[in-house]
Design an enzyme around this catalytic site. Structure first.
Site, PDB file in Angstrom:
ATOM      1  N   ASP A 141       0.819  -1.106  -0.003  1.00  0.00           N
ATOM      2  CA  ASP A 141      -0.019  -0.043   0.089  1.00  0.00           C
ATOM      3  C   ASP A 141       0.894   1.333   0.011  1.00  0.00           C
ATOM      4  OD1 ASP A 141      -2.290  -1.415  -0.059  1.00  0.00           O
ATOM      5  OD2 ASP A 141      -2.373  -1.403   2.183  1.00  0.00           O
ATOM      6  N   ASP A 164      -6.977  -1.615  -4.147  1.00  0.00           N
ATOM      7  CA  ASP A 164      -7.969  -1.350  -3.153  1.00  0.00           C
ATOM      8  C   ASP A 164      -9.194  -0.449  -3.797  1.00  0.00           C
ATOM      9  OD1 ASP A 164      -6.347  -2.735  -1.583  1.00  0.00           O
ATOM     10  OD2 ASP A 164      -5.492  -1.249  -0.565  1.00  0.00           O
TER      11      ASP A 164
END
Length: 156
Positions: free
Chosen positions: A117, A136
């Protein structure tokens, strides 16, 4: 089904390409933070071993493999469901976007042991401590699209 697979492939490639560029080529994995348009957009490295916001994060391989299995099972279920439902163009694209995002995060878990991320966005005096990635976003957008573009009666 072609739209599902095409949209899944596009999202998967875009997700992996952004991770290679930001994490590897820009060196975010060693730098930790790159301010792009502060405070609105910052690249902040986070290795997510859990699900959203690190929930169910565990350093053990068991958690990793359970999350891989869950993502693959959900992806397979979405494909099976859409093949049966035949929801139309936007439903197929939504399913593909969700599947492409899920598979992007699965590949991260297989390669790195965690999801890479890096996107961090803050605004209006709210300092967001969490990072996310293209996969995501795709999972969220795909899920919303499935809600909006499936389940309608064909006789209406």
């Amino acid at each position: 089904m072609r739209l599902l697979w095409l949209s899944a492939a596009i999202v998967f490639v875009l997700d992996q390409l952004t991770k290679v560029i930001v994490v590897q080529l820009l060196g975010l994995s060693t730098r930790g933070v790159i301010e792009v348009l502060p405070p609105f957009v910052t690249f902040r490295m986070a290795w997510n071993r859990g699900v959203n916001f690190g929930v169910f994060a565990g350093d053990g391989d068991v958690t990793r493999w359970i999350l891989v299995a869950v993502a693959l099972a959900i992806s397979a279920w979405v494909v099976f469901w859409l093949r049966r439902e035949k929801p139309g163009r936007w439903g197929m694209i939504s399913g593909g976007v969700l599947v492409g995002g899920a598979l992007g995060n699965v590949l991260d878990r297989l390669i790195y042991g965690a999801v890479a991320d890096f996107l961090n966005m803050s605004c209006c005096g709210i300092d967001n401590p969490y990072s996310f990635n293209v996969a995501d976003i795709a999972i969220f957008v795909g899920a919303v699209g499935l809600i909006l573009f499936t389940g309608r009666s064909k006789t209406a």
